[in-house]
Design a protein around this motif. Structure first.
Motif, PDB file in Angstrom:
ATOM      1  N   ILE A 274       1.005  -1.297  -0.070  1.00 24.08           N
ATOM      2  CA  ILE A 274      -0.069  -0.068  -0.049  1.00 24.08           C
ATOM      3  C   ILE A 274       1.009   1.262  -0.074  1.00 24.08           C
ATOM      4  CG2 ILE A 274      -1.847   1.078   1.216  1.00 24.08           C
ATOM      5  CD1 ILE A 274      -2.324  -1.497   2.544  1.00 24.08           C
ATOM      6  N   ALA A 275       0.799   2.093  -1.036  1.00 25.30           N
ATOM      7  CA  ALA A 275       1.490   3.216  -1.312  1.00 25.30           C
ATOM      8  C   ALA A 275       0.694   4.495  -0.571  1.00 25.30           C
ATOM      9  CB  ALA A 275       1.808   3.611  -2.606  1.00 25.30           C
ATOM     10  N   ASN A 276       1.364   5.410  -0.275  1.00 25.73           N
ATOM     11  CA  ASN A 276       0.719   6.702   0.214  1.00 25.73           C
ATOM     12  C   ASN A 276       0.167   7.609  -0.896  1.00 25.73           C
ATOM     13  OD1 ASN A 276       3.210   7.721  -0.483  1.00 25.73           O
ATOM     14  ND2 ASN A 276       3.803   8.737   1.360  1.00 25.73           N
ATOM     15  N   GLY A 277       0.329   7.069  -1.985  1.00 28.30           N
ATOM     16  CA  GLY A 277       0.108   7.969  -3.290  1.00 28.30           C
ATOM     17  C   GLY A 277      -1.257   7.065  -3.783  1.00 28.30           C
ATOM     18  N   SER A 278      -1.608   7.192  -5.043  1.00 34.77           N
ATOM     19  CA  SER A 278      -2.710   6.644  -5.637  1.00 34.77           C
ATOM     20  C   SER A 278      -2.716   6.518  -7.109  1.00 34.77           C
ATOM     21  CB  SER A 278      -3.976   7.360  -5.237  1.00 34.77           C
ATOM     22  OG  SER A 278      -5.252   7.086  -5.849  1.00 34.77           O
ATOM     23  N   ILE A 279      -3.499   6.012  -7.563  1.00 37.16           N
ATOM     24  CA  ILE A 279      -3.654   5.878  -9.313  1.00 37.16           C
ATOM     25  C   ILE A 279      -4.394   6.966  -9.570  1.00 37.16           C
ATOM     26  CG2 ILE A 279      -5.777   4.574  -9.332  1.00 37.16           C
ATOM     27  CD1 ILE A 279      -2.850   4.287 -11.742  1.00 37.16           C
ATOM     28  N   ILE A 280      -5.150   7.587  -8.620  1.00 40.07           N
ATOM     29  CA  ILE A 280      -5.786   8.803  -8.837  1.00 40.07           C
ATOM     30  C   ILE A 280      -4.834   9.903  -9.460  1.00 40.07           C
ATOM     31  CG2 ILE A 280      -7.352  10.847  -7.782  1.00 40.07           C
ATOM     32  CD1 ILE A 280      -8.705   8.470  -6.116  1.00 40.07           C
ATOM     33  N   HIS A 281      -3.572   9.920  -8.691  1.00 37.58           N
ATOM     34  CA  HIS A 281      -2.527  10.669  -9.094  1.00 37.58           C
ATOM     35  C   HIS A 281      -1.873  10.487 -10.549  1.00 37.58           C
ATOM     36  CE1 HIS A 281      -1.684  11.740  -4.630  1.00 37.58           C
ATOM     37  NE2 HIS A 281      -2.702  12.255  -5.276  1.00 37.58           N
ATOM     38  N   LEU A 282      -2.241   9.272 -11.216  1.00 40.68           N
ATOM     39  CA  LEU A 282      -1.736   8.924 -12.534  1.00 40.68           C
ATOM     40  C   LEU A 282      -3.076   8.680 -13.270  1.00 40.68           C
ATOM     41  CD1 LEU A 282       1.174   6.905 -11.070  1.00 40.68           C
ATOM     42  CD2 LEU A 282       1.359   9.096 -12.182  1.00 40.68           C
ATOM     43  N   PRO A 283      -3.957   9.412 -13.508  1.00 36.23           N
ATOM     44  CA  PRO A 283      -5.104   9.052 -14.187  1.00 36.23           C
ATOM     45  C   PRO A 283      -4.846   8.297 -15.743  1.00 36.23           C
ATOM     46  CG  PRO A 283      -4.968  11.559 -14.178  1.00 36.23           C
ATOM     47  CD  PRO A 283      -3.847  10.861 -13.313  1.00 36.23           C
ATOM     48  N   PHE A 284      -4.002   8.846 -16.324  1.00 36.86           N
ATOM     49  CA  PHE A 284      -3.802   8.527 -17.745  1.00 36.86           C
ATOM     50  C   PHE A 284      -3.314   6.923 -17.668  1.00 36.86           C
ATOM     51  CE2 PHE A 284       0.215   9.726 -16.291  1.00 36.86           C
ATOM     52  CZ  PHE A 284       1.263   9.162 -17.197  1.00 36.86           C
ATOM     53  N   LEU A 285      -2.846   6.381 -16.416  1.00 34.47           N
ATOM     54  CA  LEU A 285      -2.261   5.040 -16.510  1.00 34.47           C
ATOM     55  C   LEU A 285      -3.135   3.981 -15.873  1.00 34.47           C
ATOM     56  CD1 LEU A 285       1.471   5.890 -15.400  1.00 34.47           C
ATOM     57  CD2 LEU A 285       0.706   4.977 -17.677  1.00 34.47           C
ATOM     58  N   LYS A 286      -4.314   4.537 -15.359  1.00 36.57           N
ATOM     59  CA  LYS A 286      -5.409   3.546 -14.631  1.00 36.57           C
ATOM     60  C   LYS A 286      -5.598   2.543 -16.040  1.00 36.57           C
ATOM     61  CE  LYS A 286      -9.834   3.569 -12.223  1.00 36.57           C
ATOM     62  NZ  LYS A 286     -10.876   4.164 -11.800  1.00 36.57           N
ATOM     63  N   GLY A 287      -5.781   1.317 -15.304  1.00 35.14           N
ATOM     64  CA  GLY A 287      -5.984   0.230 -16.427  1.00 35.14           C
ATOM     65  C   GLY A 287      -4.800  -0.477 -17.189  1.00 35.14           C
ATOM     66  N   LYS A 288      -3.609   0.220 -17.012  1.00 35.57           N
ATOM     67  CA  LYS A 288      -2.625  -0.099 -17.719  1.00 35.57           C
ATOM     68  C   LYS A 288      -1.504  -0.685 -17.099  1.00 35.57           C
ATOM     69  CE  LYS A 288      -3.291   3.668 -21.264  1.00 35.57           C
ATOM     70  NZ  LYS A 288      -2.735   4.853 -21.849  1.00 35.57           N
ATOM     71  N   LYS A 289      -0.519  -1.384 -17.565  1.00 36.34           N
ATOM     72  CA  LYS A 289       0.592  -2.208 -16.879  1.00 36.34           C
ATOM     73  C   LYS A 289       1.794  -1.018 -16.820  1.00 36.34           C
ATOM     74  CE  LYS A 289       3.291  -6.058 -16.015  1.00 36.34           C
ATOM     75  NZ  LYS A 289       3.611  -7.602 -16.210  1.00 36.34           N
ATOM     76  N   ILE A 290       2.083  -0.496 -15.774  1.00 38.30           N
ATOM     77  CA  ILE A 290       3.027   0.649 -15.778  1.00 38.30           C
ATOM     78  C   ILE A 290       4.809  -0.152 -15.913  1.00 38.30           C
ATOM     79  CG2 ILE A 290       4.028   2.501 -14.666  1.00 38.30           C
ATOM     80  CD1 ILE A 290       1.187   2.874 -13.212  1.00 38.30           C
TER      81      ILE A 290
END
Length: 361
Positions: A274-290
């Motif tokens: 669990i990170a203190n960040g979020s995928i909300i901070h990376l909206p364009f990467l949601k659903g993609k394998k980073i």
């Protein structure tokens, strides 16, 4: 040695990379006495310091909303350095933009009518819907677009009645394609054919939109530039100025995002970090394998599978899945690379606050 000394989560933008990327576009567009225009598409990232960096380079900008237009005016951008792709503007705002000398590229018949009814002397562009040339299914994934004007002949006839409105530019932009240089060559060829077919002698420029896949793995700026310039040479239309609308290729590699692991859980044999960040901070990467990331403490024993998840209450808040990577620990920092485009300005005020932004000069 930790590679992150600040309190996470946060973004870091390298302004030198922005300067280098825009300068590369500009140098290619202005060689051999050409005065072609790379107009930075600010929807990719309208961070004020990024905009000011490009302003210092005497740069051009492309916007598609009045909000973006206001951002540019607030930091003192010359109106003649702005290109507006218009889909929905009030008559009041249209008048203000046109009187300032900004080029508006009209997207619909209604906008054309509104501009003509203003009865002011101005120069405009026309966005053309070129769906009819998307014949190769291996190149074009989106066959239908809601943007642009299809009945070009009717609009040209309509504009002839209004002597104060001068049509000087044709534009087209495609989304949902391979983004290879041949796509932009096809756009340029078709726009030139329209100019010749309708004998549009007042046209001084063509705008071929954006969406360039510039990287070592794919193509470089010159590939795109020459594919379009060669069309003008073949058709003996080198008098036309070319407008490019790069966004991603200007700011993508300037951005990094940092987040720290604050908890680790194992549920049904699955490890959740669990990170203190979020995928909300990376909206364009949601659903993609980073793929572009770097992990602190990367010498730990490898785990078969780990999920880096955000600290919100949403099950979908998954930043990425790690396979056969070093085991993360509480306190491990993850650096996500190439996140300068379509990121910071798309973060909503939802559950988690927006991140801080730091800059490298």
């Amino acid at each position: 040695m930790p590679f992150c000394k600040k309190i996470t989560p946060y973004y870091e933008f390298n302004l030198s990379s922005v300067k280098e990327n825009y300068s590369n576009w500009k140098s290619i567009c202005t060689k051999n006495s050409r005065t072609d225009i790379p107009a930075y598409s600010i929807k990719a990232n309208y961070n004020k310091k990024i905009l000011k960096t490009i302003k210092k380079l005497d740069g051009f900008f492309e916007v598609c909303s009045y909000l973006e237009y206001q951002y540019l005016k607030k930091i003192g951008i010359d109106s003649k350095k702005i290109i507006v792709n218009g889909t929905a503007f009030s008559k009041k705002n249209l008048k203000k933009i046109l009187k300032s000398g900004t080029l508006i590229i009209a997207d619909s018949e209604e906008i054309i009518k509104d501009i003509c009814e203003l009865n002011i002397k101005c120069s405009i562009g026309l966005r053309c819907n070129l769906d009819y040339i998307k014949t190769d299914k291996n190149t074009f994934f989106n066959k239908v677009s809601r943007f642009g004007i299809t009945d070009i002949e009717e609009i040209i006839s309509f504009l002839l009645k209004y002597k104060k409105v001068n049509l000087i530019c044709l534009q087209a932009h495609f989304s949902g394609n391979t983004r290879e240089p041949s796509v932009f060559k096809l756009i340029a060829e078709t726009l030139c054919e329209i100019i010749l077919h309708y004998n549009l002698k007042n046209i001084t420029r063509i705008d071929i939109g954006g969406g360039y896949k510039v990287s070592r793995k794919y193509w470089n700026i010159r590939d795109y530039y020459e594919s379009v310039l060669n069309v003008l040479k073949e058709k003996k239309m080198e008098y036309l100025k070319i407008i490019f609308e790069p966004g991603n290729s200007i700011v993508r590699n300037c951005g990094k995002y940092y987040t720290t692991i604050i908890d680790i859980k194992k549920i049904n044999e699955i490890i959740y970090c669990i990170a203190n960040g979020s995928i909300i901070h990376l909206p364009f990467l949601k659903g993609k394998k980073i793929k572009g990331y770097r992990i602190q403490n990367s010498k730990n024993k490898k785990e078969e599978k780990q999920y880096i998840v955000g600290s919100t209450c949403k099950e979908s808040d998954i930043l990425t899945e790690l396979t056969n990577e070093p085991a993360l620990k509480i306190g491990s920092v993850i650096e996500f690379n190439n996140v300068g485009a379509y990121s910071i300005n798309e973060i909503p005020e939802f559950i988690i606050k927006k991140t801080k932004v730091y800059y490298l000069k």
